[in-house]
Design an enzyme around this catalytic site. Structure first.
Site, PDB file in Angstrom:
ATOM      1  N   ASP A  85       0.834  -1.204   0.000  1.00 14.27           N
ATOM      2  CA  ASP A  85       0.000   0.000   0.000  1.00 14.27           C
ATOM      3  C   ASP A  85       0.866   1.250   0.000  1.00 14.27           C
ATOM      4  O   ASP A  85       2.026   1.231   0.423  1.00 14.27           O
ATOM      5  CB  ASP A  85      -0.967   0.002   1.190  1.00 14.27           C
ATOM      6  CG  ASP A  85      -0.260   0.018   2.537  1.00 14.27           C
ATOM      7  OD1 ASP A  85       0.740  -0.704   2.695  1.00 14.27           O
ATOM      8  OD2 ASP A  85      -0.719   0.754   3.440  1.00 14.27           O
ATOM      9  N   GLU A 150       0.088  -0.875   5.960  1.00 15.85           N
ATOM     10  CA  GLU A 150       1.169  -0.252   6.717  1.00 15.85           C
ATOM     11  C   GLU A 150       1.038   1.261   6.768  1.00 15.85           C
ATOM     12  O   GLU A 150       1.348   1.886   7.780  1.00 15.85           O
ATOM     13  CB  GLU A 150       2.516  -0.639   6.096  1.00 15.85           C
ATOM     14  CG  GLU A 150       3.712  -0.448   7.033  1.00 15.85           C
ATOM     15  CD  GLU A 150       4.296   0.954   6.966  1.00 15.85           C
ATOM     16  OE1 GLU A 150       5.124   1.286   7.831  1.00 15.85           O
ATOM     17  OE2 GLU A 150       3.940   1.734   6.060  1.00 15.85           O
TER      18      GLU A 150
END
Length: 398
Positions: A85, A150
Site C-alpha cells: 500500500d 502499513e
C-alpha cells in the site's frame, strides 16, 4: 492458492526494475489492493510459492487484504516483509510524471511507492527468485509477508497476518523488512530497532470569566504553561548504546477561545514522545504523571490521557544475523553501513515478537513526496544484496 494458469506476465519478474514498474502502476492507496497483491500472487505462484490472501477486518476500520507466500517446508525460514500500500498522491497536477506511471527518467523510476516501498519489495522478490532459480535444492524456506495496511491504521495488516500465520503453525527464524532505510546512498544504514511512540493529551481546567474581573475567573493557560514546562524541563533520559535520548514534542496547544475579553474555561495540549528502550508505555506514562503532579501542586487542576499505543521500543541485538546483512551490503557497495534505530515506527515492531528482524531498503529521500522516485541502480543493488544475503544465510544453515 494462486491460479498459476493465468496468462503469462508481460515482463520479467526477475528484473527488479520491471517488477517495480509493474507494482507502481497498481494504484494501491491504503486500504485499496489496487491490483498489487494480485500481481505479487501471480509472480510468486508462478515460481513455486504457496500463496494465500487473508483478509482481516475490525470495527471502525476498513477491511484489508494481505499476502503470505512460502516456498520450502524445512527450517530455517527466512522471511522477507513489506507493504504494497501507498499514501495518496496529493496534488496530482504538481507531479512532473504520472504518479502511477512507473516512468524512468535520467536513471530514476518515478511513481507513488517507488521508494516506500514497492521498489524495495520488488528488488527483494527479484533477488529471492534469482536465488531459488540458481539454488533449487537449497535448504530451508523463504516466506513473504506483505500487507496492505502499513500506511494506514496498521490494524488489519502485519500484526494480524503474523498472528494468523503463527496459529497455522508457521515459525520464522529471521526477517528482513525492506523499508527505505538509507538516507543518501545504499551503503548508509541498517535499522536494528525502532523507538516507541506515545501520544499524550493534557487538559487543564479553569473557570471562564471576564478578563476585567480576574478574581472571579481561573485562567487555565497559566497552569498549562507551568505543566508543559515541567514535562520539558528535564530530559527523560540521555539515550542508550543504540538509541538517541527520548524526545518529547508538543504538537498543539488549544483553548478554542475567539473572544479577547474572556478567560477560557479550559486549555488542551497534545504531545508525542519518541522513546527508547529504557521505557515502556506504562513506565513512561507514570513518569509523566509524576512530573505533572509535582508541578500542579494544589493549584492546577488537570487530566492526563495517554493514548493506547502498539509502538514500543525494541532492539535486535547486534550478532551473527545483523553482521550477515551488513556484510552483504558492504560486499555490494564497498562501504559498511551504520547500525541505527532512528526514524519513525514500522511494522518491525510487530515482527520482533516472532523472530529477529532488521530493516534495509533503498534510499528514502523522496518517500511520501511529490515526484517520489528511486534510482534504478539502487533497485539493482538491493536485488543483488538480497541474493547474496540469502546465499550466505542458507549456506551457513546447511
Amino acid at each position: 492458492m494462486t491460479d498459476t494458469a493465468a496468462p503469462p506476465l508481460a515482463f520479467d519478474p526477475l528484473d527488479p526494475v520491471a517488477l517495480t514498474q509493474a507494482l507502481v502502476r497498481c494504484p494501491s492507496v491504503t486500504p485499496e489492493e489496487g491490483g498489487a497483491l494480485d500481481l505479487l500472487a501471480r509472480v510468486l505462484g508462478a515460481h513455486g510459492y504457496r500463496v494465500e490472501r487473508p483478509i482481516f477486518t475490525e470495527a471502525d476500520t476498513p477491511p484489508v487484504e494481505n499476502l503470505y507466500a512460502r516456498i520450502g517446508t524445512q527450517a530455517p525460514v527466512f522471511v522477507i516483509a513489506g507493504h504494497s500500500d501507498v499514501v495518496p498522491v496529493g496534488d496530482a497536477a504538481s507531479w512532473t510524471r504520472d504518479p502511477f506511471g512507473g516512468e524512468i527518467v535520467d536513471g530514476a523510476l518515478f511513481g507513488r511507492g517507488a521508494c516506500d516501498m514497492k521498489g524495495g519489495l520488488a528488488a527483494m522478490i527479484a533477488g529471492a527468485l534469482r536465488y531459488r532459480r540458481d539454488n533449487p535444492d537449497a535448504p530451508g524456506s523463504i516466506a513473504f509477508l506483505v500487507t496492505g495496511d502499513e500506511e494506514g491504521p496498521a490494524v488489519n495488516g502485519t500484526v494480524k497476518l503474523l498472528d494468523w500465520a503463527h496459529r497455522r503453525g508457521e515459525r520464522f527464524d529471521h526477517c528482513l523488512l525492506g523499508e527505505p532505510t538509507n538516507p543518501a546512498t545504499m551503503s548508509d544504514m541498517i535499522k536494528i530497532g525502532r523507538r516507541g511512540s506515545l501520544t499524550g493529551e493534557l487538559l487543564v481546567k479553569g473557570k471562564q470569566g471576564h478578563v476585567g474581573y480576574p478574581h472571579l475567573a481561573d485562567n487555565p493557560i497559566r497552569g498549562m504553561v507551568r505543566l508543559l514546562a515541567a514535562l520539558d524541563a528535564t530530559p527523560l533520559d540521555s539515550g542508550t548504546a543504540y538509541f538517541d535520548p527520548s524526545n518529547l514534542e508538543v504538537t498543539t496547544v488549544d483553548v478554542g477561545n475567539a473572544a479577547s475579553n474572556v478567560v477560557p474555561a479550559q486549555a488542551r495540549a497534545v504531545f508525542n514522545i519518541r522513546f527508547n528502550d529504557i521505557w515502556t508505555p506504562e513506565t513512561l506514562a507514570a513518569e509523566l504523571e509524576r512530573r505533572l503532579r509535582e508541578a500542579a501542586g494544589n493549584t492546577v487542576r488537570y487530566e492526563l490521557i495517554c493514548r493506547a499505543t502498539n509502538a514500543v521500543a525494541f532492539l535486535t541485538e547486534p550478532g551473527p544475523f545483523v553482521a550477515m546483512v551488513a556484510d552483504a551490503v558492504e560486499a555490494e557497495t564497498g562501504t559498511r553501513p551504520v547500525l541505527s534505530t532512528t526514524g519513525g515506527t514500522s511494522d518491525a515492531r510487530f515482527i520482533k515478537s516472532y523472530c529477529p528482524v532488521v530493516e534495509y531498503g533503498v534510499v528514502g529521500q523522496t518517500m511520501h513526496q511529490i515526484d517520489e522516485r528511486v534510482a534504478v541502480a539502487d533497485l539493482i543493488a538491493l536485488q543483488r544484496i538480497t541474493e547474496r544475503l540469502l546465499g550466505r544465510y542458507f549456506t551457513e544453515a546447511g
